[in-house]
Scaffold this motif. Structure first.
Motif, short mmCIF file in Angstrom:
data_model
loop_
_atom_site.label_atom_id
_atom_site.label_comp_id
_atom_site.label_asym_id
_atom_site.label_seq_id
_atom_site.Cartn_x
_atom_site.Cartn_y
_atom_site.Cartn_z
N ARG A 234 0.83 -1.21 0.00
CA ARG A 234 0.00 0.00 0.00
C ARG A 234 0.86 1.26 0.00
NH1 ARG A 234 -2.04 -2.86 4.59
NH2 ARG A 234 -3.34 -4.56 3.83
N SER A 237 3.31 2.96 3.71
CA SER A 237 2.16 3.31 4.56
C SER A 237 2.53 3.69 5.98
CB SER A 237 1.16 2.15 4.59
OG SER A 237 1.81 0.93 4.91
N GLU A 242 -2.11 5.10 3.45
CA GLU A 242 -2.08 3.92 2.61
C GLU A 242 -2.93 4.08 1.35
OE1 GLU A 242 -5.53 1.10 4.42
OE2 GLU A 242 -3.78 1.36 5.69
N ASN A 243 -2.46 3.43 0.28
CA ASN A 243 -3.19 3.37 -0.99
C ASN A 243 -3.46 4.74 -1.61
OD1 ASN A 243 -3.45 0.56 -1.40
ND2 ASN A 243 -5.12 0.46 0.08
N SER A 247 1.71 8.00 -1.18
CA SER A 247 2.29 6.84 -0.49
C SER A 247 3.11 5.99 -1.46
CB SER A 247 1.18 5.99 0.14
OG SER A 247 1.71 4.87 0.81
N HIS A 275 -8.47 -0.51 1.08
CA HIS A 275 -8.23 -1.74 1.85
C HIS A 275 -9.48 -2.19 2.59
CE1 HIS A 275 -6.82 -3.95 5.52
NE2 HIS A 275 -6.16 -4.60 4.60
N THR A 282 -10.30 5.58 6.52
CA THR A 282 -9.26 6.25 5.74
C THR A 282 -9.76 7.45 4.92
OG1 THR A 282 -9.60 4.65 3.95
CG2 THR A 282 -7.90 4.15 5.56
N PHE A 314 -4.66 10.32 8.42
CA PHE A 314 -3.31 9.88 8.77
C PHE A 314 -2.65 10.87 9.71
CE2 PHE A 314 1.26 9.50 8.04
CZ PHE A 314 1.45 8.13 8.12
N GLU A 477 5.36 -2.58 4.83
CA GLU A 477 4.83 -1.24 5.09
C GLU A 477 5.94 -0.27 5.44
OE1 GLU A 477 0.58 -2.53 7.17
OE2 GLU A 477 2.43 -2.56 8.34
#
Length: 585
Positions: A234, A237, A242-243, A247, A275, A282, A314, A477
């Protein structure tokens, strides 16, 4: 006329008072005893030892499970619906409990070494019981919710086993001082034999333990395979949400060879990266679409998804405790991230010539693309500019059809099967969790030309073990951490390791024999003195250790019979004799 016998002034024993005071609240001299410990107190000593051993394993488990803290927090999120770092209270209570129990264990050993009676205070007994029950409850809870994580213990022992053996050997060798003292002081032969047999059995077991320690890092240097490739799981992360596109860009800055993502399909047929099944964790869906927080992500159209912010969470949650290491520019970029599409990821991968691995999640039954999700995703891959030999295709559904339509894709399986079965299906790669294949199985897959990729690998020790095992790539990660591991943390030739543990055993044996001889000589010297002939004085300190052993013995004599004998004792010990005389009428 009345004669008063001299009063004995004792030296203060602050260390002994602290030991017995903290352990059993026996701060005064008269509260202490050299009598044998009662059976009840022996039982509590065994409970204390059991609690210490259990907490030691519990601490070791959480120390090694650091690689998977994010996975644990995600499990908690799926159960509670709220994101939080559940490892913090566990680590805090574990550290406090272990420190407390370890202190009591040290104090108990000090009691045994000094010949003091064990008498654990009732408050400590409550504390030990609470620590034991809490740890047992924690073990049961983890076994039910995160049982697969226990497998990290045997895996971690491949990295720590040789060094834990040296530490255990040093501890048991040091314990010989207490054992030798107990055996020398004991009057019962049966007790001496039992103690010696138990201790020597433990020591001999540690001496031969290396024969059963196996580690892929114990190998010839020429057998070490090339460094495994690192795939950004991802993206990066730990340093970015993530994603998201940022990132993946951060992961590429860490020289990763591939990118791994989770792919869902929007209600209007656009593959995007997500995810979770929902958007709560997220994105800022609670602000943009408060009435749709629990809806599945695949039930949104691409226009709605583009309205969501995928980076502010985040900065707010700081899931990896890394936000304070980011620059102002990075925080600004993170705060403006949006949901990333599969097309954007493929274009980025094509530009950097990096491999792409994606896990495709099937949409819910009411989704318009429920039956065509495989073909729609394949169409998106074909429409992008990425070469097919850079895409690792993981879905098992319609694999034969996919191979005909896109023969250049790297066929990858998420299910562990035999090498023969994989070769028959045209699968050349396996994507597994790091605990799903042993060292021997890794070797078997390698001989069958099946490349293994393990996830999630964040810790250098785990990366080193898998490197020595011959894994071709890992998904991480934390590519910024693995980037700093250009070589396995440790790597020993078999003959070097053999020399190391044999030397340690010989040193330990020599030290144990020396300690037993010294303790026997020391105790035999003490027994040559008659306790009734030893008195203490505040004016004169004898340097002899034999005198200090009996310093708690008070000698009172009768007025008529004992005056002379007391005086003689002082004269024999080179001490001054003081008397007070009074006149009675």
């Amino acid at each position: 006329m009345v004669k008063h016998q001299p009063l004995q002034v004792y030296e203060r024993q602050l260390c002994l008072s602290c030991i017995t005071g903290i352990y059993g609240c026996r701060w005064k001299r008269y509260q202490r005893s050299h009598d044998d410990t009662t059976k009840w107190e022996l039982l509590w000593s065994l409970i204390l030892l059991l609690t210490f051993c259990l907490l030691l394993v519990w601490c070791y488990f959480w120390w090694e499970a650091h690689n998977d803290y994010n996975e644990f927090n995600w499990f908690l999120y799926n159960r509670s619906g709220e994101w939080s770092d559940g490892t913090v209270p566990i680590l805090a209570t574990t550290a406090a409990g272990f420190t407390y129990i370890a202190l009591l264990m040290i104090l108990a050993l000090c009691h045994v070494s000094l010949g003091q009676q064990l008498n654990l205070h009732w408050l400590h007994k409550v504390g030990v019981a609470v620590a034991l029950l809490t740890t047992v409850a924690g073990v049961i809870s983890i076994n039910q919710t995160w049982g697969q994580e226990w497998e990290i213990i045997p895996i971690s022992l491949q990295a720590t086993g040789p060094f834990l053996h040296i530490g255990a050997l040093a501890a048991v060798t040091a314990l010989s001082w207490i054992v030798a003292g107990q055996v020398s002081r004991a009057e019962k032969t049966r007790f001496q034999v039992v103690v010696m047999l138990l201790y020597l059995s433990l020591l001999l077991g540690l001496y031969v333990t290396p024969l059963y320690i196996t580690s892929p890092c114990i190998m010839e240097h020429a057998s070490l395979k090339p460094r495994p490739d690192v795939i950004g799981l991802r993206g990066a992360s730990m340093l970015a949400p993530e994603n998201t596109l940022w990132s993946f860009q951060r992961a590429l800055q860490m020289n990763v060879t591939g990118l791994e993502a989770d792919v869902a399909i929007s209600v209007d047929g656009v593959p995007f990266l997500m995810h979770d099944r929902t958007l709560r964790r997220t994105t800022d869906i609670e602000k943009v679409f408060p009435d749709r927080q629990t809806d599945e992500a695949a039930l949104f159209n691409w226009t709605d998804l583009q309205q969501l912010n995928a980076g502010q969470w985040f900065l707010k949650e700081d899931p990896f405790w890394t936000v304070n290491t980011l620059s102002s520019r990075e925080k600004t970029l993170i705060a403006n991230q949006s949901v990333c599409s599969l097309e954007q990821l493929l274009n980025l991968s094509s530009y950097h010539n990096s491999t792409v691995v994606f896990r495709l999640r099937r949409p819910p039954l009411e989704h318009p693309f429920y039956h065509s999700w495989i073909n729609d995703t394949l169409h998106a891959v074909q429409q992008s500019r990425v070469p097919q030999n850079l895409v690792m295709w993981t879905p098992d559904e319609h694999r034969a059809q996919i191979r005909e339509l896109a023969p250049g894709l790297i066929q990858t399986s998420l299910e562990k099967r035999s090498p023969q079965s994989l070769n028959q299906s045209g699968i050349s790669r396996l994507l597994l969790r790091y605990n799903q294949a042993s060292t021997q199985e890794i070797s078997d897959f390698s001989e069958s030309h099946i490349n293994l990729t393990f996830y999630t690998v964040n810790e250098p020790w785990l990366f080193s073990v898998l490197w020595c095992s011959g894994v071709s790539s890992v998904s991480s990660e934390a590519p910024h951490i693995l980037k700093k591991v250009p070589y396995p943390i440790w790597h020993l030739r078999p003959q070097d390791y053999c020399l190391m543990w044999v030397t340690a055993d010989l040193i330990s044996f020599a030290v144990v024999v020396g300690i037993f001889i010294f303790q026997k000589y020391r105790m035999s010297g003490m027994r040559s003195y008659n306790p009734e002939q030893i008195m203490l004085s505040a004016a004169v300190r004898r340097s002899s250790r034999d005198m200090s052993v009996m310093k708690e013995k008070l000698i009172f004599s009768e007025v008529g019979n004992g005056a002379g004998s007391a005086e003689e004792l002082y004269e024999d010990n080179d001490c001054d004799y003081y008397t007070n005389q009074g006149i009675s009428q």
